[in-house]
Motif scaffolding. Structure first.
Motif, PDB file in Angstrom:
ATOM      1  N   ARG A  44      16.281  27.754  -6.201  1.00 54.20           N
ATOM      2  CA  ARG A  44      15.950  28.836  -7.137  1.00 54.20           C
ATOM      3  C   ARG A  44      16.805  28.767  -8.399  1.00 54.20           C
ATOM      4  O   ARG A  44      16.398  29.243  -9.466  1.00 54.20           O
ATOM      5  N   ASP A  45      17.988  28.178  -8.274  1.00 59.11           N
ATOM      6  CA  ASP A  45      18.874  28.013  -9.433  1.00 59.11           C
ATOM      7  C   ASP A  45      18.590  26.729 -10.204  1.00 59.11           C
ATOM      8  O   ASP A  45      19.333  26.382 -11.135  1.00 59.11           O
ATOM      9  N   GLY A  46      17.537  26.010  -9.805  1.00 54.65           N
ATOM     10  CA  GLY A  46      17.181  24.770 -10.497  1.00 54.65           C
ATOM     11  C   GLY A  46      18.091  23.605 -10.181  1.00 54.65           C
ATOM     12  O   GLY A  46      18.183  22.658 -10.976  1.00 54.65           O
ATOM     13  N   LEU A  47      18.745  23.634  -9.010  1.00 53.67           N
ATOM     14  CA  LEU A  47      19.753  22.638  -8.682  1.00 53.67           C
ATOM     15  C   LEU A  47      19.311  21.675  -7.578  1.00 53.67           C
ATOM     16  O   LEU A  47      20.148  21.003  -6.967  1.00 53.67           O
ATOM     17  N   VAL A  48      18.013  21.597  -7.331  1.00 57.55           N
ATOM     18  CA  VAL A  48      17.487  20.727  -6.279  1.00 57.55           C
ATOM     19  C   VAL A  48      16.315  19.926  -6.835  1.00 57.55           C
ATOM     20  O   VAL A  48      15.501  20.461  -7.589  1.00 57.55           O
ATOM     21  N   TYR A  49      16.251  18.651  -6.467  1.00 59.20           N
ATOM     22  CA  TYR A  49      15.080  17.846  -6.839  1.00 59.20           C
ATOM     23  C   TYR A  49      14.750  16.868  -5.724  1.00 59.20           C
ATOM     24  O   TYR A  49      15.588  16.548  -4.870  1.00 59.20           O
ATOM     25  N   GLU A  50      13.511  16.396  -5.751  1.00 59.85           N
ATOM     26  CA  GLU A  50      13.036  15.457  -4.743  1.00 59.85           C
ATOM     27  C   GLU A  50      13.495  14.035  -5.070  1.00 59.85           C
ATOM     28  O   GLU A  50      13.485  13.624  -6.225  1.00 59.85           O
ATOM     29  N   CYS A  51      13.869  13.306  -4.023  1.00 59.46           N
ATOM     30  CA  CYS A  51      14.291  11.914  -4.183  1.00 59.46           C
ATOM     31  C   CYS A  51      13.506  11.055  -3.201  1.00 59.46           C
ATOM     32  O   CYS A  51      13.445  11.361  -2.002  1.00 59.46           O
ATOM     33  N   PHE A  52      12.943   9.970  -3.695  1.00 55.18           N
ATOM     34  CA  PHE A  52      12.103   9.097  -2.882  1.00 55.18           C
ATOM     35  C   PHE A  52      12.738   7.729  -2.630  1.00 55.18           C
ATOM     36  O   PHE A  52      12.102   6.830  -2.096  1.00 55.18           O
ATOM     37  N   CYS A  53      13.998   7.571  -2.999  1.00 56.56           N
ATOM     38  CA  CYS A  53      14.668   6.282  -2.870  1.00 56.56           C
ATOM     39  C   CYS A  53      14.989   5.968  -1.412  1.00 56.56           C
ATOM     40  O   CYS A  53      15.343   6.863  -0.628  1.00 56.56           O
ATOM     41  N   THR A  54      14.915   4.698  -1.056  1.00 59.84           N
ATOM     42  CA  THR A  54      15.370   4.254   0.253  1.00 59.84           C
ATOM     43  C   THR A  54      16.880   4.026   0.193  1.00 59.84           C
ATOM     44  O   THR A  54      17.476   3.929  -0.884  1.00 59.84           O
ATOM     45  N   ARG A  55      17.496   3.928   1.374  1.00 58.60           N
ATOM     46  CA  ARG A  55      18.935   3.657   1.408  1.00 58.60           C
ATOM     47  C   ARG A  55      19.261   2.335   0.717  1.00 58.60           C
ATOM     48  O   ARG A  55      20.269   2.202   0.027  1.00 58.60           O
ATOM     49  N   ARG A  56      18.403   1.358   0.923  1.00 57.00           N
ATOM     50  CA  ARG A  56      18.648   0.056   0.295  1.00 57.00           C
ATOM     51  C   ARG A  56      18.594   0.171  -1.228  1.00 57.00           C
ATOM     52  O   ARG A  56      19.439  -0.408  -1.927  1.00 57.00           O
ATOM     53  N   GLU A  57      17.628   0.912  -1.743  1.00 58.94           N
ATOM     54  CA  GLU A  57      17.526   1.079  -3.193  1.00 58.94           C
ATOM     55  C   GLU A  57      18.754   1.782  -3.763  1.00 58.94           C
ATOM     56  O   GLU A  57      19.259   1.409  -4.827  1.00 58.94           O
ATOM     57  N   VAL A  58      19.235   2.775  -3.044  1.00 55.40           N
ATOM     58  CA  VAL A  58      20.436   3.480  -3.500  1.00 55.40           C
ATOM     59  C   VAL A  58      21.633   2.545  -3.476  1.00 55.40           C
ATOM     60  O   VAL A  58      22.439   2.503  -4.415  1.00 55.40           O
ATOM     61  N   ALA A  59      21.781   1.787  -2.376  1.00 55.33           N
ATOM     62  CA  ALA A  59      22.910   0.875  -2.248  1.00 55.33           C
ATOM     63  C   ALA A  59      22.900  -0.172  -3.353  1.00 55.33           C
ATOM     64  O   ALA A  59      23.944  -0.506  -3.933  1.00 55.33           O
ATOM     65  N   GLU A  60      21.742  -0.714  -3.649  1.00 47.73           N
ATOM     66  CA  GLU A  60      21.653  -1.744  -4.683  1.00 47.73           C
ATOM     67  C   GLU A  60      21.934  -1.164  -6.063  1.00 47.73           C
ATOM     68  O   GLU A  60      22.615  -1.782  -6.885  1.00 47.73           O
ATOM     69  N   ALA A  61      21.441   0.044  -6.321  1.00 49.11           N
ATOM     70  CA  ALA A  61      21.662   0.650  -7.630  1.00 49.11           C
ATOM     71  C   ALA A  61      23.117   1.054  -7.825  1.00 49.11           C
ATOM     72  O   ALA A  61      23.694   0.884  -8.901  1.00 49.11           O
ATOM     73  N   SER A  62      23.751   1.574  -6.749  1.00 45.30           N
ATOM     74  CA  SER A  62      25.129   2.047  -6.879  1.00 45.30           C
ATOM     75  C   SER A  62      26.129   0.908  -6.887  1.00 45.30           C
ATOM     76  O   SER A  62      27.318   1.133  -7.113  1.00 45.30           O
ATOM     77  N   SER A  63      25.667  -0.332  -6.630  1.00 43.95           N
ATOM     78  CA  SER A  63      26.569  -1.480  -6.705  1.00 43.95           C
ATOM     79  C   SER A  63      26.652  -2.035  -8.124  1.00 43.95           C
ATOM     80  O   SER A  63      27.351  -3.006  -8.377  1.00 43.95           O
ATOM     81  N   ALA A  64      25.929  -1.395  -9.042  1.00 51.94           N
ATOM     82  CA  ALA A  64      25.968  -1.818 -10.436  1.00 51.94           C
ATOM     83  C   ALA A  64      27.366  -1.569 -11.016  1.00 51.94           C
ATOM     84  O   ALA A  64      28.109  -0.720 -10.540  1.00 51.94           O
ATOM     85  N   PRO A  65      27.737  -2.315 -12.076  1.00 51.76           N
ATOM     86  CA  PRO A  65      29.065  -2.131 -12.692  1.00 51.76           C
ATOM     87  C   PRO A  65      29.290  -0.690 -13.131  1.00 51.76           C
ATOM     88  O   PRO A  65      28.378  -0.016 -13.604  1.00 51.76           O
ATOM     89  N   HIS A  66      30.541  -0.223 -12.947  1.00 53.00           N
ATOM     90  CA  HIS A  66      31.013   1.102 -13.387  1.00 53.00           C
ATOM     91  C   HIS A  66      30.498   2.251 -12.526  1.00 53.00           C
ATOM     92  O   HIS A  66      30.847   3.401 -12.793  1.00 53.00           O
ATOM     93  N   ALA A  67      29.690   1.993 -11.511  1.00 49.81           N
ATOM     94  CA  ALA A  67      29.221   3.077 -10.643  1.00 49.81           C
ATOM     95  C   ALA A  67      30.185   3.256  -9.480  1.00 49.81           C
ATOM     96  O   ALA A  67      30.620   2.277  -8.878  1.00 49.81           O
ATOM     97  N   PRO A  68      30.578   4.504  -9.143  1.00 55.50           N
ATOM     98  CA  PRO A  68      31.433   4.717  -7.972  1.00 55.50           C
ATOM     99  C   PRO A  68      30.730   4.215  -6.715  1.00 55.50           C
ATOM    100  O   PRO A  68      29.501   4.319  -6.603  1.00 55.50           O
ATOM    101  N   PRO A  69      31.479   3.670  -5.742  1.00 57.20           N
ATOM    102  CA  PRO A  69      30.848   3.159  -4.521  1.00 57.20           C
ATOM    103  C   PRO A  69      30.004   4.221  -3.832  1.00 57.20           C
ATOM    104  O   PRO A  69      30.469   5.328  -3.579  1.00 57.20           O
ATOM    105  N   GLY A  70      28.743   3.898  -3.567  1.00 53.71           N
ATOM    106  CA  GLY A  70      27.858   4.812  -2.863  1.00 53.71           C
ATOM    107  C   GLY A  70      27.282   5.922  -3.704  1.00 53.71           C
ATOM    108  O   GLY A  70      26.498   6.739  -3.202  1.00 53.71           O
TER     109      GLY A  70
END
Length: 298
Positions: free
Chosen positions: A92-118
């Motif tokens: 209700r406060d506008g602080l929630v959204y839907e996410c369709f990413c798989t764990r693998r997609e998240v892991a691969e994206a978060s391994s990019a330079p300058h991104a905190p692990p995970g």
């Protein structure tokens, strides 16, 4: 000083027997709570991966080393409506959204330079309604927090002020199970827990959890992230290391009282709870991991 309603806690997951490292953390949580006039509560974090009989075994072992606790056992599996209500408040406060990413997609994206692990990179944060409609036909959505700041700071009894990144953490998994981060934060707030003592492997999670707590109106938590027990190879202690649980130690000739004395001795404390409580001083807790050499069974 804390009020009579303030509390500390120990909150294991009932996935198996506790080992001496788990019991060491439990003893420390008890000592922190009792030495500051707080209640000491037990909570079973049993949202998934529960092993039959594990809860009973864990309660048996905690009692065997002399721990007592206040009130009944809270089980996360019985509190689903509370978690969903909290998610709806955030929505209700506008602080929630839907996410369709798989764990693998998240892991691969978060391994990019300058991104905190995970860290979640925000892939689904700004999808249009049309894009979300297409994704819903492909897989069910998880629900994520729409974080409003990049980092948050907590105060830790052993580590001082600690600042870490805040990302869009999962609130509800795509299988409909509330996330650990949401459940632990809401449970602590609802139970009046303002002191959290746990292993220092969870220190990096504290800022994001504290930030979520602030959004839910929870009072600030005082943390104490304590050193883990490791095996002789410097790895996290596990049952595969040998006799590390109370039943296995008993088979090796070390009963529960002797095991408690061994654990308290690793903290520089006498072997009974009364004597340990009388001498307990957080400033004197060892800052290095406890290297535990598993005993051989008879």
């Amino acid at each position: 000083m804390p009020t009579s309603d303030a509390a500390g806690r120990f909150a294991p997951s009932p996935t198996g027997e506790l080992h001496v490292g788990n019991l060491r953390t439990a003893l420390l949580a008890w000592l922190f709570a009792r030495s500051t006039g707080r209640r000491f509560l037990l909570r079973m974090e049993d949202l998934d991966r529960v092993r039959s009989g594990a809860e009973a075994a864990q309660l048996r072992d905690l009692a065997a080393v002399g721990l007592d606790w206040d009130g009944g056992i809270v089980r996360q599996s019985e509190r689903g409506d509370l978690y969903l209500e909290a998610i709806n408040r955030l929505r209700r406060d506008g602080l929630v959204y839907e996410c369709f990413c798989t764990r693998r997609e998240v892991a691969e994206a978060s391994s990019a330079p300058h991104a905190p692990p995970g860290a979640y990179p925000g892939t689904c944060r700004n999808l249009t309604e049309e894009q979300r409609a297409v994704r819903r036909r492909e897989r069910p959505a998880a629900l994520r927090l729409r974080a409003q700041m990049p980092e948050f700071t907590v105060t830790d009894e052993l580590h001082g002020e600690y600042t870490s990144a805040v990302d869009d953490l999962v609130l509800l998994r795509n299988d409909g199970v509330p996330s650990y981060n949401l459940a632990v934060v809401l449970d602590d707030a609802l139970q009046g827990i303002d002191q959290v003592v746990r292993g220092d492997d969870l220190l990096s999670s504290a800022p994001r959890q504290a930030y979520l707590g602030s959004l839910l109106g929870a009072p600030p938590v005082r943390y104490a992230h304590v050193p883990l027990a490791l095996n002789t190879a410097g790895q996290r202690l596990a049952k595969r290391d040998g006799a590390v649980t109370l039943p296995d130690l008993a088979a090796a000739g070390i009963d529960a009282d002797a095991a408690r004395e061994l654990i308290l001795g690793s903290l520089g404390l006498p072997g009974t709870l009364d004597a340990a409580l009388a001498q307990f001083d957080p400033a004197r807790i060892p800052r290095e991991p406890w290297i535990f050499e598993a005993r051989k069974t008879a």
